[in-house]
Design a protein around this motif. Structure first.
Motif, PDB file in Angstrom:
ATOM      1  N   VAL A 176     -21.487 -50.177-111.060  1.00 31.55           N
ATOM      2  CA  VAL A 176     -22.344 -51.052-110.509  1.00 31.55           C
ATOM      3  C   VAL A 176     -22.357 -50.683-109.067  1.00 31.55           C
ATOM      4  CG1 VAL A 176     -22.712 -53.393-109.492  1.00 31.55           C
ATOM      5  CG2 VAL A 176     -22.168 -52.983-111.977  1.00 31.55           C
ATOM      6  N   PRO A 177     -21.308 -50.458-108.242  1.00 27.92           N
ATOM      7  CA  PRO A 177     -21.375 -50.111-106.814  1.00 27.92           C
ATOM      8  C   PRO A 177     -21.884 -48.445-106.587  1.00 27.92           C
ATOM      9  CG  PRO A 177     -18.945 -50.061-107.383  1.00 27.92           C
ATOM     10  CD  PRO A 177     -19.952 -50.859-108.471  1.00 27.92           C
ATOM     11  N   TYR A 178     -21.544 -47.813-107.775  1.00 30.33           N
ATOM     12  CA  TYR A 178     -21.813 -46.257-107.525  1.00 30.33           C
ATOM     13  C   TYR A 178     -23.126 -45.965-107.719  1.00 30.33           C
ATOM     14  CZ  TYR A 178     -22.127 -41.257-108.981  1.00 30.33           C
ATOM     15  OH  TYR A 178     -22.630 -39.953-108.790  1.00 30.33           O
ATOM     16  N   ALA A 179     -23.641 -46.389-108.994  1.00 30.65           N
ATOM     17  CA  ALA A 179     -24.912 -46.089-109.208  1.00 30.65           C
ATOM     18  C   ALA A 179     -25.891 -46.752-108.311  1.00 30.65           C
ATOM     19  CB  ALA A 179     -25.386 -46.712-110.417  1.00 30.65           C
ATOM     20  N   GLY A 180     -25.624 -48.139-107.841  1.00 30.33           N
ATOM     21  CA  GLY A 180     -26.318 -49.025-106.945  1.00 30.33           C
ATOM     22  C   GLY A 180     -26.328 -48.321-105.644  1.00 30.33           C
ATOM     23  N   LEU A 181     -25.319 -47.691-105.059  1.00 34.06           N
ATOM     24  CA  LEU A 181     -25.315 -47.018-103.682  1.00 34.06           C
ATOM     25  C   LEU A 181     -25.993 -46.075-103.659  1.00 34.06           C
ATOM     26  CD1 LEU A 181     -21.571 -48.126-102.586  1.00 34.06           C
ATOM     27  CD2 LEU A 181     -23.657 -48.887-101.517  1.00 34.06           C
ATOM     28  N   SER A 182     -25.689 -44.981-104.793  1.00 35.10           N
ATOM     29  CA  SER A 182     -26.198 -43.982-104.844  1.00 35.10           C
ATOM     30  C   SER A 182     -27.986 -43.818-104.732  1.00 35.10           C
ATOM     31  CB  SER A 182     -26.168 -43.240-106.288  1.00 35.10           C
ATOM     32  OG  SER A 182     -24.772 -42.738-106.413  1.00 35.10           O
ATOM     33  N   PHE A 183     -28.515 -44.643-105.576  1.00 31.43           N
ATOM     34  CA  PHE A 183     -29.839 -44.782-105.601  1.00 31.43           C
ATOM     35  C   PHE A 183     -30.325 -45.524-104.132  1.00 31.43           C
ATOM     36  CE2 PHE A 183     -29.610 -44.298-110.219  1.00 31.43           C
ATOM     37  CZ  PHE A 183     -30.743 -43.320-110.475  1.00 31.43           C
ATOM     38  N   TYR A 184     -29.808 -46.492-103.541  1.00 35.53           N
ATOM     39  CA  TYR A 184     -30.001 -47.310-102.626  1.00 35.53           C
ATOM     40  C   TYR A 184     -30.006 -46.386-101.268  1.00 35.53           C
ATOM     41  CZ  TYR A 184     -29.706 -50.372 -98.482  1.00 35.53           C
ATOM     42  OH  TYR A 184     -29.995 -50.939 -97.304  1.00 35.53           O
ATOM     43  N   ILE A 185     -28.927 -45.970-101.249  1.00 37.68           N
ATOM     44  CA  ILE A 185     -28.675 -44.809-100.057  1.00 37.68           C
ATOM     45  C   ILE A 185     -29.795 -43.372-100.206  1.00 37.68           C
ATOM     46  CG2 ILE A 185     -27.070 -42.939 -98.723  1.00 37.68           C
ATOM     47  CD1 ILE A 185     -24.907 -44.776 -99.807  1.00 37.68           C
ATOM     48  N   PHE A 186     -30.089 -42.967-101.398  1.00 35.70           N
ATOM     49  CA  PHE A 186     -30.953 -42.027-101.375  1.00 35.70           C
ATOM     50  C   PHE A 186     -32.427 -42.417-100.965  1.00 35.70           C
ATOM     51  CE2 PHE A 186     -34.135 -39.492-103.745  1.00 35.70           C
ATOM     52  CZ  PHE A 186     -34.002 -38.156-102.989  1.00 35.70           C
TER      53      PHE A 186
ATOM     54  N   SER B 135     -17.026 -42.843-102.731  1.00 38.64           N
ATOM     55  CA  SER B 135     -15.764 -43.432-101.954  1.00 38.64           C
ATOM     56  C   SER B 135     -15.383 -44.767-102.290  1.00 38.64           C
ATOM     57  CB  SER B 135     -16.030 -43.284-100.419  1.00 38.64           C
ATOM     58  OG  SER B 135     -16.416 -41.941-100.019  1.00 38.64           O
ATOM     59  N   VAL B 136     -16.612 -45.362-102.527  1.00 43.98           N
ATOM     60  CA  VAL B 136     -16.530 -46.898-102.999  1.00 43.98           C
ATOM     61  C   VAL B 136     -15.756 -47.029-104.573  1.00 43.98           C
ATOM     62  CG1 VAL B 136     -17.454 -49.053-103.349  1.00 43.98           C
ATOM     63  CG2 VAL B 136     -17.849 -47.719-101.618  1.00 43.98           C
ATOM     64  N   SER B 137     -16.505 -46.174-105.432  1.00 43.23           N
ATOM     65  CA  SER B 137     -16.078 -46.410-106.891  1.00 43.23           C
ATOM     66  C   SER B 137     -14.941 -45.468-107.425  1.00 43.23           C
ATOM     67  CB  SER B 137     -17.260 -46.400-107.726  1.00 43.23           C
ATOM     68  OG  SER B 137     -17.704 -44.976-107.525  1.00 43.23           O
ATOM     69  N   TYR B 138     -14.286 -44.632-106.749  1.00 49.80           N
ATOM     70  CA  TYR B 138     -13.388 -43.709-107.289  1.00 49.80           C
ATOM     71  C   TYR B 138     -12.208 -44.478-107.979  1.00 49.80           C
ATOM     72  CZ  TYR B 138     -11.131 -39.425-107.630  1.00 49.80           C
ATOM     73  OH  TYR B 138     -10.191 -38.236-108.222  1.00 49.80           O
ATOM     74  N   PRO B 139     -11.541 -45.250-107.408  1.00 42.40           N
ATOM     75  CA  PRO B 139     -10.357 -45.828-107.944  1.00 42.40           C
ATOM     76  C   PRO B 139     -10.725 -46.382-109.466  1.00 42.40           C
ATOM     77  CG  PRO B 139     -10.509 -46.799-105.956  1.00 42.40           C
ATOM     78  CD  PRO B 139     -11.655 -45.889-105.988  1.00 42.40           C
ATOM     79  N   PHE B 140     -11.731 -46.720-109.963  1.00 37.39           N
ATOM     80  CA  PHE B 140     -12.282 -47.171-111.151  1.00 37.39           C
ATOM     81  C   PHE B 140     -12.504 -45.943-112.238  1.00 37.39           C
ATOM     82  CE2 PHE B 140     -13.577 -50.985-108.764  1.00 37.39           C
ATOM     83  CZ  PHE B 140     -12.788 -51.940-109.423  1.00 37.39           C
ATOM     84  N   ASP B 141     -12.892 -44.847-111.352  1.00 38.54           N
ATOM     85  CA  ASP B 141     -13.048 -43.418-111.983  1.00 38.54           C
ATOM     86  C   ASP B 141     -11.890 -43.000-112.737  1.00 38.54           C
ATOM     87  OD1 ASP B 141     -14.729 -41.318-113.125  1.00 38.54           O
ATOM     88  OD2 ASP B 141     -13.839 -40.354-111.568  1.00 38.54           O
ATOM     89  N   VAL B 142     -10.804 -43.187-111.759  1.00 39.58           N
ATOM     90  CA  VAL B 142      -9.380 -42.773-112.151  1.00 39.58           C
ATOM     91  C   VAL B 142      -8.845 -43.668-113.418  1.00 39.58           C
ATOM     92  CG1 VAL B 142      -6.963 -42.636-111.421  1.00 39.58           C
ATOM     93  CG2 VAL B 142      -8.867 -41.851-109.800  1.00 39.58           C
TER      94      VAL B 142
END
Length: 348
Positions: A207-217, A263-270
């Motif tokens: 949710v934060p990863y995809a949301g921020l990716s598209f939003y920031i781009f 940077s925001v979503s990485y702990p969930f990736d681990v």
């Protein structure tokens, strides 16, 4: 024989406008069906563009993806290595092609994943634009988040399979290929549900990863077109706003989007990786007991920097070019097919 009003080489966004006002324009039924066929083809082109973009991006960073998985899950052969020493060790101990181990499963996964994500984003974006306006921050973020969740839901088992293959070290192979991984997990680890182990953590991170990716781009693209058009854009009459983002600007916007989102979503990736690989050995099965429990164990045993953010430096090295290439390829292919990549920019 009736002459069609529109030519197929016209910009397809114009065809959509005509389609919406067909009754007022008095188009015949045959012409309406011609328009519908072209618009259907546009959706197929969008899916293909997105799939190719994802495959190009993932292949570019495949070696970094593999070392990241080995470091995240503390593989016994690589847990004391850094990024570059780990990459060199893979080449020395295994072989050069081992850098791409698991990339076959990645390609099987990434085409439908990227195609679904980008196509879903376009659909959600249009929906939120009609509800919240064309430049809504909430609409852009929500569109990206929902697109990411949609794509992950349909392709998650292939991500689990790819992680298992990439985690194997030459001489200690447990699996022989994609189908073997899938059948082994289903038979030995609790049925098809086991293919979705770590799914909750993925959703929390997506949710934060995809949301921020598209939003920031999208926001950086808008800012470039509004404030720096001379340096970052080229003229394009077919596009909304009459501008198209230049390739270096596309890469810059995509890279920034990827860095901030990771940077925001990485702990969930681990957490997801530890859960996906939990049943690779008896010592790591404790990581398969649930998302919250896994987060607690990682934090307790390794802390924040060496645990929850383990491999973050390499993730920047892979995420920035990967997202940059992905967004850039997608937009370039849309331009090639004369699809609109512009943004309505406010003047003044």
């Amino acid at each position: 024989m009736e002459t069609p009003i529109f030519r197929t080489e016209e910009p397809l966004w114009f065809l959509e406008t005509a389609w919406c006002s067909q009754t007022q324009m008095g188009l015949s039924e045959s012409t309406v069906w011609d328009l519908q066929s072209v618009m259907g083809a546009r959706q197929m082109w969008t899916l293909g563009d997105a799939g190719v973009a994802g495959m190009c991006a993932k292949t570019t960073v495949a070696p970094l993806d593999r070392i990241k998985i080995l470091l995240q899950a503390h593989n016994k052969h690589y847990k004391h290595h850094g990024v570059f020493s780990g990459l060199l060790n893979i080449v020395r101990q295994e072989r050069f092609l081992a850098l791409y181990k698991g990339n076959g499963a990645q390609m099987v996964r990434v085409f439908p994943y990227a195609a679904t994500q980008f196509a879903a984003f376009e659909i959600y974006k249009q929906t939120f634009r009609s509800l919240l306006g064309p430049n809504s921050h909430i609409g852009t973020f929500a569109s990206g988040s929902l697109a990411g969740v949609t794509a992950v839901f349909f392709t998650y088992p292939l991500d689990t399979i790819r992680a298992r293959l990439a985690f194997q070290v030459t001489g200690e192979h447990k699996y022989t290929g994609i189908l073997h991984v899938a059948s082994s997990i289903v038979k030995e680890e609790g049925g098809p549900r086991a293919l979705y182990r770590g799914f909750a953590a993925t959703m929390c991170g997506m949710v934060p990863y995809a949301g921020l990716s598209f939003y920031i781009f999208e926001r950086m693209k808008y800012l470039c077109m509004r404030y720096l058009p001379t340096y970052t854009c080229n003229p394009c009459k077919e596009n909304t706003g009459g501008l198209v983002l230049a390739v270096p600007a596309k890469l810059l916007c995509g890279g920034m989007a990827g860095a901030c989102a990771q940077s925001v979503s990485y702990p969930f990736d681990v957490t997801r990786r530890r859960m996906q690989l939990a049943y690779m050995s008896p010592e790591t099965r404790k990581f398969g007991m649930g998302m919250v429990q896994t987060l607690r164990i990682i934090h307790k045993e390794n802390g924040v920097v060496r645990g929850l953010y383990r491999g973050m430096s390499i993730n920047y090295l892979r995420a920035i070019p990967m997202v940059a290439v992905s967004f850039s390829t997608y937009e370039l292919m849309k331009q090639t097919l004369h699809l609109d990549t512009g943004i309505k920019v406010k003047v003044g």
